[in-house]
Each structure stands twice: as C-alpha cells, then as structure tokens.
Design an enzyme around this catalytic site. Sequence first.
Site, mmCIF file in Angstrom:
data_model
loop_
_atom_site.group_PDB
_atom_site.id
_atom_site.type_symbol
_atom_site.label_atom_id
_atom_site.label_comp_id
_atom_site.label_asym_id
_atom_site.label_seq_id
_atom_site.Cartn_x
_atom_site.Cartn_y
_atom_site.Cartn_z
ATOM 1 C CD GLU A 136 70.716 37.063 -7.156
ATOM 2 O OE1 GLU A 136 71.674 37.245 -6.370
ATOM 3 O OE2 GLU A 136 69.656 37.682 -7.096
ATOM 4 N N GLY B 91 69.292 34.216 -2.401
ATOM 5 C CA GLY B 91 69.616 34.424 -0.993
ATOM 6 C C GLY B 91 71.099 34.270 -0.721
ATOM 7 C CB CYS C 27 72.189 40.335 -4.702
ATOM 8 S SG CYS C 27 71.350 40.695 -6.260
ATOM 9 C CB VAL D 90 69.806 29.421 2.785
ATOM 10 C CG1 VAL D 90 68.435 28.850 2.432
ATOM 11 C CG2 VAL D 90 69.767 30.034 4.178
#
Length: 437
Positions: free
Chosen positions: A211, A189, A245, A193
């Site tokens: 990651e 994410g 990502c 967080v």
Amino acid sequence: MAFHNLVEAQRKYFLSDATLPLEKRKEVLNTLKRMITENKEDLGKVVHKDLKRHTAYTEAMEVQATLGEIEYFLKHLDEWAAPTKVDTSHSPVDSDAEAFIVKDPKGVVLLIAPWNYPVSMCFWPLVAILGAGNTCIIKPSELAPNSSDLFENLVKKYFDPRHVTIVQGGIPETTDLLKERFDHIMYTGAPPVAKIVMTAAAKHLTPVTLELGGKCPVVVEPDADVKKTAERIVAAKWTNVGQTCITPDYILTPKNFQHKLASAIEEELKKKYGNEPKDHPLYSRIINERHFDRLVDVLDRSNGKVLVKHGADHDREDKFIAPHVIEVEKDDAFMEHEIFGPFLPILSMDNFDDALAYIKSHEKPLASYLFTNDEEKIKQFLAKTTAGGVTINDVHKHIGVKTLPFGGVGNSGQGRYNGKYGFDTFTHEKSVLKRKL
C-alpha cells in the site's frame, strides 16, 4: 540468528495447527480488542507525542476503525472460513464429483507498518492476518518511537510471541528481517522501499501486499457547490497535516474557478482551525525534521503562486507548517512526487477532458476524487481513469465502506484488504474435487 529463531518459532507454532481452529482465531481477535480497548487512552497519548495529533482524532480514525474491523470479522468469520461449493455443471467432470474451495491460512506473515497512522496501520491489517489463521511479526515504524515502544509492551503483555510479536528497529533490522522466509509480507509506505521489499520477497517467492499512496488528484468542475467542496477537501487534506496516503495531493480545475475555490478553502480553514492553526489543538505536526526540511525544500524550489497561506511562518523546532494553497504549472516542483504534507497545489485545466488526460498520463494513484453534479462526467471519470479507489463529491469516504476493498494499483500498490478482502488476502483458496469410491 535472533530473527531466524523468531520466525522459525512462529512457523513451528503455525505448523502445530494452533492457529487453525476458528475458536482460537476468535479468541485472539477478542484479545486484540481487549488490548486496544483497555489501553486506548495510552494509545492516543503516544500518537500525540509522535505527531501532536489530537487524541480525539486518533480515537475516531484509528482506535474505533480497528475495533470496527474486529467486530466485523467476529460477525462474519464462520461464513468466510467455511468451504465454498462451486458449480460444476459446465465443467467436464464425473457425475459423482463435487468441487469446493477450502480456505487455508498462509502461515507466518511479516507486517511492516508506517508512522503516519501508527495504531491502525499496525492493528487494522493484523485483524485480517489473525482472522485468517496466521501468525504475525509486526515491524512498526522507528519514526514514531513513542507509539512503537507502547505497541511492543502491549503485544508482549497480551499475546503469545509465537502468535504475535513486535520487532523494533530501523533499516538494519528491517533488512535482516527481510532475509527470512515468510509466507506473506505486507508493507505500507513508499515505492522505493517497496521495491526493496519485493526484491527480498522474490528470493523466497513470497507474495506481497503493498500500500503505497501516490499523487491523489481532485478534479473540481465549475458546477460543483464550491462551499461544500471546500469544506470536504479541508476536512480531509489537513487532517494529520496532509500525512495521509489517500489525501488530496493536487487539484485540477478550470483557470477561472481557481481563485473562487481557493477563497472558499481559506474560509473553511478559518472555520476549522481559527486564525492561527499553530495554536489550534486539532492541527498536527510534521513527523520529524527530515520531512520538515523536505517539504520546505519543495516550497523553495516551487515557482508557484501562493493563493492561501493560513497561519504563521514555518517553525522547524515545532515542526509546524501552515496550510498552503498554491497555483502551479505542470512542471512545478510540487508536481514531481507525492507531497505528504500541508501544501495543496492547484493546476488549471482548459476542460474536463484535459484533466482526465493529465491523470492518465501519470502513475496510477491510491485514490482519486471528483466534484461535480454532471452524471456523464462521473461516468467518464470512472471509465477513463484508474485508481485504487474513488470517492465522488467527497474525500476519503470510500475507505470506510466494509464491503469495498482498500488497496492500490501499479505504482500505488498491489493487493487489498478491509473486511473480507483482507481475509481473502491472507488466505490461500485451495481448489478441491471430490469423488465417491
């Protein structure tokens, strides 16, 4: 208390050594393979409901990638799990001593998965977790509810909940889960967080794999074949409308090459999505209105010059945003944070050294890319910049190599997986010295 009982039930199951035998690990990997194979059409349908992504993309990028990981583990698991002898000839040990490494499973693993590739981000890491002999509690993203609902039903059907189970919910449920003691946590994410996850893990000294993505740069040198470069950038950047990502976040190229590259990108967009991406089945949508609004806000705050806008105006109800290529300055709104959408800024650099300096002055990305035929520049790029992974003269391709690790560095993450690197991540390597009596 429900989560505590769930975690403790998995821990009790793990401590019974039920997950330890290699035959059990292979059995559960084959169960995962069967679950995915028997339900791949439904998996494609729910991802389409959540992201309007074509089922062929999900089949290729998520289903087949995960099945490939399972096959790779089944082929190599005996070798990886076997004790590894080490050389003692240069160590001060007794002549009758032997030393070796025993591969211990870690225990109960929490896997917190994202929404952008819901199938692979739940089940690709799960291959390594189970192959290494662990149990797993999966927390799929509440932002992909159709996918998460199907995952929950399938996991209930195919797996013993003491071995693999799914917990659904949002922030409150995740917060409660993180209060429990796990033996490893994997989170995919965003950095804000991830800091919460690390803080919770620290209370139990639990190791984490993170990651996290980041702003992945693409350096395009003037000697690059502009048509091939544009084709490969387009193939990666607008798959899943930039919600990847490791997708190109921005381009660094000389000023006098910008418009040539932008024009080539526009031509490739027409080839891939036709004149109107909104009507093309391969063009996905933004995950929800909140992320749609976030992206439009960045565009509104940007002082950049739009070089390419390929398609219709924004449509909030449809969550559609067309591909954009935008000429920007270093202080532009698009250069503040990871974009995670269909906007591609181009930033001009006076020379190659300036491009390297710019990359080095910012957070380390999950991936970086360079297009050039100059071997000396390739050497400099690899030596002077840092990223989780690199592809030269293409985009994304390093992630598909089973013998390469996948993971971030610094702000883009820590830890790694993919093939044996995943097995190692979810394994404790126990050092052993043995003597004769």
